[in-house]
Design a protein around this motif. Structure first.
Motif, PDB file in Angstrom:
ATOM      1  N   PHE A  26       6.586   6.212  -4.656  1.00  0.00           N
ATOM      2  CA  PHE A  26       7.181   4.992  -5.316  1.00  0.00           C
ATOM      3  C   PHE A  26       6.063   3.936  -5.276  1.00  0.00           C
ATOM      4  O   PHE A  26       6.563   2.499  -5.870  1.00  0.00           O
ATOM      5  CB  PHE A  26       8.243   4.597  -4.222  1.00  0.00           C
ATOM      6  CG  PHE A  26       9.382   5.604  -4.210  1.00  0.00           C
ATOM      7  CD1 PHE A  26      10.545   5.522  -4.999  1.00  0.00           C
ATOM      8  CD2 PHE A  26       9.260   6.748  -3.376  1.00  0.00           C
ATOM      9  CE1 PHE A  26      11.337   6.276  -4.919  1.00  0.00           C
ATOM     10  CE2 PHE A  26      10.245   7.692  -3.034  1.00  0.00           C
ATOM     11  CZ  PHE A  26      11.351   7.518  -4.093  1.00  0.00           C
ATOM     12  N   ARG A  27       4.969   3.759  -4.452  1.00  0.00           N
ATOM     13  CA  ARG A  27       4.248   2.794  -4.437  1.00  0.00           C
ATOM     14  C   ARG A  27       2.847   2.950  -5.046  1.00  0.00           C
ATOM     15  O   ARG A  27       2.571   4.128  -5.347  1.00  0.00           O
ATOM     16  CB  ARG A  27       4.120   2.116  -3.006  1.00  0.00           C
ATOM     17  CG  ARG A  27       5.479   1.969  -2.464  1.00  0.00           C
ATOM     18  CD  ARG A  27       5.714   1.637  -0.755  1.00  0.00           C
ATOM     19  NE  ARG A  27       7.156   1.330  -0.489  1.00  0.00           N
ATOM     20  CZ  ARG A  27       8.112   2.175  -0.414  1.00  0.00           C
ATOM     21  NH1 ARG A  27       8.109   3.337  -0.692  1.00  0.00           N
ATOM     22  NH2 ARG A  27       8.939   1.574   0.018  1.00  0.00           N
ATOM     23  N   GLY A  28       1.841   2.032  -4.745  1.00  0.00           N
ATOM     24  CA  GLY A  28       0.589   2.574  -5.243  1.00  0.00           C
ATOM     25  C   GLY A  28      -0.569   1.214  -4.573  1.00  0.00           C
ATOM     26  O   GLY A  28      -0.363   1.141  -3.481  1.00  0.00           O
ATOM     27  N   GLY A  29      -1.429   1.002  -5.421  1.00  0.00           N
ATOM     28  CA  GLY A  29      -2.576   0.245  -4.922  1.00  0.00           C
ATOM     29  C   GLY A  29      -2.182  -1.376  -4.446  1.00  0.00           C
ATOM     30  O   GLY A  29      -2.463  -1.564  -3.202  1.00  0.00           O
ATOM     31  N   ASN A  67      -2.932   6.163   1.911  1.00  0.00           N
ATOM     32  CA  ASN A  67      -1.822   5.539   2.521  1.00  0.00           C
ATOM     33  C   ASN A  67      -0.557   5.842   1.903  1.00  0.00           C
ATOM     34  O   ASN A  67      -0.398   5.944   0.480  1.00  0.00           O
ATOM     35  CB  ASN A  67      -1.942   4.355   2.565  1.00  0.00           C
ATOM     36  CG  ASN A  67      -3.075   3.548   3.282  1.00  0.00           C
ATOM     37  OD1 ASN A  67      -3.266   3.812   4.570  1.00  0.00           O
ATOM     38  ND2 ASN A  67      -4.071   3.231   2.829  1.00  0.00           N
ATOM     39  N   ASN A  68       0.493   6.319   2.515  1.00  0.00           N
ATOM     40  CA  ASN A  68       1.931   6.735   2.011  1.00  0.00           C
ATOM     41  C   ASN A  68       2.535   5.416   1.221  1.00  0.00           C
ATOM     42  O   ASN A  68       3.152   5.885   0.225  1.00  0.00           O
ATOM     43  CB  ASN A  68       2.703   7.185   3.141  1.00  0.00           C
ATOM     44  CG  ASN A  68       3.170   8.362   3.042  1.00  0.00           C
ATOM     45  OD1 ASN A  68       2.348   9.470   2.727  1.00  0.00           O
ATOM     46  ND2 ASN A  68       4.351   8.904   3.488  1.00  0.00           N
ATOM     47  N   GLY A  69       2.408   4.326   1.770  1.00  0.00           N
ATOM     48  CA  GLY A  69       2.867   3.092   1.058  1.00  0.00           C
ATOM     49  C   GLY A  69       1.603   2.362   0.161  1.00  0.00           C
ATOM     50  O   GLY A  69       0.842   3.172  -0.403  1.00  0.00           O
ATOM     51  N   TYR A  70       1.685   0.987  -0.086  1.00  0.00           N
ATOM     52  CA  TYR A  70       0.827   0.519  -0.805  1.00  0.00           C
ATOM     53  C   TYR A  70      -0.777   0.359  -0.006  1.00  0.00           C
ATOM     54  O   TYR A  70      -0.780   0.492   1.247  1.00  0.00           O
ATOM     55  CB  TYR A  70       1.230  -0.907  -1.013  1.00  0.00           C
ATOM     56  CG  TYR A  70       2.566  -1.104  -1.559  1.00  0.00           C
ATOM     57  CD1 TYR A  70       2.651  -0.931  -3.023  1.00  0.00           C
ATOM     58  CD2 TYR A  70       3.745  -1.549  -1.193  1.00  0.00           C
ATOM     59  CE1 TYR A  70       3.842  -1.030  -3.977  1.00  0.00           C
ATOM     60  CE2 TYR A  70       4.912  -1.735  -1.845  1.00  0.00           C
ATOM     61  CZ  TYR A  70       4.656  -1.501  -3.244  1.00  0.00           C
ATOM     62  OH  TYR A  70       5.841  -1.823  -4.000  1.00  0.00           O
ATOM     63  N   GLY A  71      -1.684   0.277  -1.026  1.00  0.00           N
ATOM     64  CA  GLY A  71      -3.025   0.029  -0.268  1.00  0.00           C
ATOM     65  C   GLY A  71      -2.839  -1.074   0.422  1.00  0.00           C
ATOM     66  O   GLY A  71      -3.170  -1.489   1.529  1.00  0.00           O
ATOM     67  N   LEU A  72      -2.273  -2.043  -0.501  1.00  0.00           N
ATOM     68  CA  LEU A  72      -2.299  -3.570   0.188  1.00  0.00           C
ATOM     69  C   LEU A  72      -1.176  -4.205  -0.287  1.00  0.00           C
ATOM     70  O   LEU A  72      -0.797  -4.058  -1.353  1.00  0.00           O
ATOM     71  CB  LEU A  72      -3.602  -4.443  -0.445  1.00  0.00           C
ATOM     72  CG  LEU A  72      -3.702  -5.640   0.279  1.00  0.00           C
ATOM     73  CD1 LEU A  72      -5.242  -5.995   0.302  1.00  0.00           C
ATOM     74  CD2 LEU A  72      -3.014  -6.730  -0.150  1.00  0.00           C
ATOM     75  N   LEU A  73      -0.210  -4.716   0.562  1.00  0.00           N
ATOM     76  CA  LEU A  73       1.081  -5.162   0.563  1.00  0.00           C
ATOM     77  C   LEU A  73       1.153  -6.780   0.896  1.00  0.00           C
ATOM     78  O   LEU A  73       0.460  -7.286   1.967  1.00  0.00           O
ATOM     79  CB  LEU A  73       2.080  -4.541   1.304  1.00  0.00           C
ATOM     80  CG  LEU A  73       3.432  -4.959   1.224  1.00  0.00           C
ATOM     81  CD1 LEU A  73       4.183  -4.996   0.134  1.00  0.00           C
ATOM     82  CD2 LEU A  73       4.171  -4.077   2.620  1.00  0.00           C
ATOM     83  N   VAL A  74       1.678  -7.514  -0.004  1.00  0.00           N
ATOM     84  CA  VAL A  74       1.572  -9.020   0.263  1.00  0.00           C
ATOM     85  C   VAL A  74       3.246  -9.237   0.197  1.00  0.00           C
ATOM     86  O   VAL A  74       3.896  -8.953  -0.953  1.00  0.00           O
ATOM     87  CB  VAL A  74       0.950  -9.754  -0.476  1.00  0.00           C
ATOM     88  CG1 VAL A  74       1.278 -11.339  -0.269  1.00  0.00           C
ATOM     89  CG2 VAL A  74      -0.333  -9.475  -0.660  1.00  0.00           C
ATOM     90  N   THR A  75       3.884  -9.568   1.378  1.00  0.00           N
ATOM     91  CA  THR A  75       5.293 -10.021   1.354  1.00  0.00           C
ATOM     92  C   THR A  75       5.517 -11.072   2.279  1.00  0.00           C
ATOM     93  O   THR A  75       5.432 -11.274   3.403  1.00  0.00           O
ATOM     94  CB  THR A  75       6.157  -8.658   1.667  1.00  0.00           C
ATOM     95  OG1 THR A  75       7.730  -9.143   1.668  1.00  0.00           O
ATOM     96  CG2 THR A  75       5.851  -8.401   3.109  1.00  0.00           C
ATOM     97  N   LEU A  76       5.823 -12.245   1.190  1.00  0.00           N
ATOM     98  CA  LEU A  76       6.132 -13.636   2.293  1.00  0.00           C
ATOM     99  C   LEU A  76       7.364 -14.398   2.135  1.00  0.00           C
ATOM    100  O   LEU A  76       7.553 -15.405   2.636  1.00  0.00           O
ATOM    101  CB  LEU A  76       5.000 -14.506   1.225  1.00  0.00           C
ATOM    102  CG  LEU A  76       3.639 -14.036   1.330  1.00  0.00           C
ATOM    103  CD1 LEU A  76       2.841 -15.258   0.382  1.00  0.00           C
ATOM    104  CD2 LEU A  76       2.950 -14.373   2.768  1.00  0.00           C
ATOM    105  N   GLY A  77       8.305 -13.555   1.630  1.00  0.00           N
ATOM    106  CA  GLY A  77       9.591 -14.111   1.885  1.00  0.00           C
ATOM    107  C   GLY A  77      10.028 -14.570   2.992  1.00  0.00           C
ATOM    108  O   GLY A  77      10.859 -15.637   3.387  1.00  0.00           O
ATOM    109  N   THR A  78      10.034 -13.827   4.155  1.00  0.00           N
ATOM    110  CA  THR A  78      10.698 -13.988   5.315  1.00  0.00           C
ATOM    111  C   THR A  78       9.793 -15.244   5.995  1.00  0.00           C
ATOM    112  O   THR A  78      10.273 -15.833   7.064  1.00  0.00           O
ATOM    113  CB  THR A  78      10.562 -12.924   6.359  1.00  0.00           C
ATOM    114  OG1 THR A  78       9.199 -12.282   6.309  1.00  0.00           O
ATOM    115  CG2 THR A  78      11.727 -11.747   5.926  1.00  0.00           C
TER     116      THR A  78
END
Length: 689
Positions: free
Chosen positions: A330-333, A293-304
């Motif tokens: 810029f990103r990874g796993g 994947n171009n971005g993270y394999g797994l992304l967690v973003t909870l601020g919003t």
């Protein structure tokens, strides 16, 4: 003709055009019903279907209910195939051409729901966007079958939307595929919005102009009890799977690869929106694989998620495997990021996010952690293995590190924290490319409430397993397993921060300046002397020792073979333990005498009168040590004490008592006695031979 009391028809057109006599015969019961052998031509359906005269007022749906003149015929309730509704399997998965089967699919789904049967799909079917909003739908899609989105689908349309209750799609080896869009991000392949008790198994979704799967609703009627089992995504424009909100959502063994086009481009993205009614509770992801994947394999973003109200969160991710994710460099796993970088958390997010997994060959860092306000963010527990990071070799060194923790980017004006990390890091390449194992980058904001236990091989281009680029505080604890390092040159505080949590050996007569304790509360140094030279452990300007009446600011002189552990507190640097008496070097040489341990009499260093040095190489008959008689560098020293002094055998008083005047025999007796005493003292080792 009559066969087994059924009127036989070859095609649907034939059945729709019954003669008046056939209609009368059916109405009168002369025929039990009609047996249909095909749809467009005889044999083009998987099996014949029997129809009976129906008194129900159901509309003609082209498959299960047919109007022929004044006669209404209904198929016997049993499992039917999509082809029984006139669908044409002429779809092409490369050109996305073919007959639009949207109407047939809709009728087919309604029949399956109404009769609570299982609907079968086998073939390649082109279709416009459709939805399953009825309940109790069970579909069995054969391997190598395709549901194909059309090239004229709008940018906001979803190939299949699900809002019904008790939906089951068993599609092992089947595909849902749409053309890849170059603009937009909402043209999802499968969206589960208001669906309840939904299970999808085995399908692979490809392409589209948004996500492979999108799970989420904009209302309180949110997805509940959702299970995606053994699903796969490939070449999504935005994310493989987006978990926006839902209750009791399970992703079991998903494989998400090749997301690219528009951010976040993650394999799996857990990213709730700011709507007050949204909830993300009971999210369980078991054994996901993300790849390329171009971005993270797994992304967690909870601020919003907590923009409008305080909420709870419960996320458990088990046994994630990431392979070559972060193709953008810029990103990874794994990415745990906060709020889009531009604003603070507005309310508290209660709960825990747990993660375990392994990351191989990420383009950037294996783990990126930032923008988690400790006062509002949930707790994160991360257990991760990272191997051979930074394959894309981004010019920025922090993107070439295995773990990147930074205080904030953009206009973030809050600290970063709430992480407990257990990491194992390896670089197995012949020439390592990892810049450092852990990079602390907090040039903008503080990092606090972070505990790290790291097992690293230190195969780094920087030379230490930690880089702490700290313009602001780094409070917490980082400990490296069995990480032994050496320093043989005087080291400033800006560099000593890179040795937190290691087993550090100092060599040569050097100075080692501790960073300001108030910036690093909780961090520890394990320091030992590696040779016979003295080392000065220095404080930064304005700092002090915590356990010396809070006023001492002098250097510690590290003795030969001495070890000590120091911890930063809000009162100064605290001595946790040492194998020797701590000796402080006062600038004016006025201090109480101290005790030290050396192998030889001191030959360098500054000492004061009364200092005692015990001899580490003492043997029987030698002095226990030395005492400083005159202070100086190294001062004047005298030995003291003898260990295990030898004793001579008894020597008798053999000489006669002398008279008033000595005679020759009396003198001879005294000499004989002295000779006997000297002989026995030599034998005892008291006199030299």
């Amino acid at each position: 003709m009559i066969t087994n009391q059924f009127l036989i028809k070859n095609t649907m057109a034939d059945m729709r055009n019954l003669s008046a006599c056939e209609i009368v015969a059916l109405e009168s019961g002369c025929y039990s019903g009609v047996e249909l052998l095909g749809y467009y031509e005889k044999g083009d359906t998987p099996y014949p279907v029997e129809y009976f005269v129906s008194q129900d007022n159901l509309p003609d749906d082209g498959g299960s209910v047919i109007l022929s003149g004044t006669l209404r015929l209904a198929a016997m309730a049993k499992d039917l195939d999509l082809r029984h509704f006139g669908a044409i399997d002429d779809g092409d998965e490369l050109s996305f051409s073919g007959t639009d089967n949207r109407q047939q699919i809709g009728h087919f789904i309604n029949y399956v729901s109404r009769t609570r049967t299982t609907g079968y799909i086998n073939g390649k079917y082109s279709t416009s966007a459709f939805r399953i909003d009825v309940d109790n739908v069970s579909l069995m899609i054969a391997a190598n079958s395709y549901i194909l989105g059309r090239s004229d689908m709008a940018l906001t349309e979803k190939l299949m939307g699900i809002g019904g209750d008790h939906i089951n799609v068993d599609a092992y080896g089947a595909f849902f595929k749409s053309p890849v869009k170059n603009t937009g991000e909402d043209n999802h392949i499968i969206q589960i919005d208001t669906g309840k008790n939904v299970t999808i198994k085995g399908v692979k979704v490809i392409g589209g102009g948004g996500d492979g799967f999108y799970i989420g609703s904009t209302s309180s009627n949110r997805p509940t009890n959702i299970a995606l089992i053994d699903v796969k995504t490939d070449n999504a424009r935005r994310n493989g799977i987006s978990c926006i909100n839902g209750v009791n959502v399970k992703l079991i063994r998903p494989v998400c690869e090749g997301a690219k086009g528009t951010l976040p481009m993650a394999g799996i993205d857990i990213e709730p929106n700011s709507i007050a009614d949204e909830r993300i509770e009971g999210l369980y992801i078991d054994s996901p694989i993300t790849r390329d994947n171009n971005g993270y394999g797994l992304l967690v973003t909870l601020g919003t998620y907590v923009n409008k109200a305080e909420k709870d969160v419960d996320i458990n991710i088990v046994n994630h495997t990431s392979i070559r994710d972060g193709q953008d460099g810029f990103r990874g796993g794994l990415g745990i990021v906060g709020t889009g970088h531009t604003y603070d958390w507005q309310h508290k997010c209660n709960g825990i996010v747990r993660y375990s997994g392994q990351v191989f060959l990420p383009g950037g860092p294996g783990l990126v952690y930032h923008s988690q306000n400790p006062a509002y963010a949930p707790l994160y527990e991360v257990d991760i293995y990272i191997q051979d990071c930074a394959t894309k070799q981004n010019p920025a060194n922090y993107y070439k590190s295995a773990v990147l923790v930074y205080g904030g980017v953009g206009t973030v004006n809050f600290p970063n924290g709430n992480l407990t990390l257990n990491a194992k890091i390896r670089d197995t390449r012949v020439t390592p490319l990892t810049f450092t194992d852990v990079y602390i980058y907090n040039t903008n904001q503080e990092i606090e409430q972070i505990t790290m236990h790291v097992d690293a091989d230190n195969r780094t281009t920087f030379g230490t397993p930690l880089v702490c680029n700290s313009a602001h505080s780094f409070k917490g604890s980082i400990m490296f397993k069995d990480m032994s390092l050496e320093v043989s040159a005087t080291t400033a505080a800006s560099s000593t921060v890179n040795y937190f949590g290691t087993n550090l050996t100092l060599k040569n007569n050097i100075g080692f300046t501790l960073p300001l304790s108030s910036q690093y509360i909780g961090q520890e140094f394990n320091i030992s002397s590696g040779d016979n030279s003295y080392k000065n452990i220095k404080l930064s300007a304005g700092d002090k020792w915590d356990n010396v009446n809070n006023v001492n600011t002098q250097d510690i002189v590290l003795n030969v073979k001495q070890r000590l552990k120091l911890r930063a507190t809000d009162r100064g640097w605290l001595l946790i333990n040492s194998n020797d008496t701590i000796r402080y070097l006062f600038a004016n040489s006025v201090r109480p005498p101290q005790i030290a341990y050396l192998s030889t009499i001191p030959t360098d260093g500054t000492w004061v009168k009364g200092d005692i040095v015990y001899n580490l190489n003492v043997v029987d008959g030698q002095s226990l040590g030395w005492q400083c008689q005159v202070g100086g560098t190294p001062g004047v020293w005298k030995p003291f004490g003898t260990i295990n002094m030898n004793k001579a055998d008894f020597s008798a008083d053999s000489a006669a008592a002398p008279g008033v005047t000595y005679v020759q025999s009396e003198v001879q007796g005294i000499l004989t006695e002295l000779r006997d005493l000297k002989s026995k003292m030599r034998a005892a080792g008291i006199l030299m031979i």
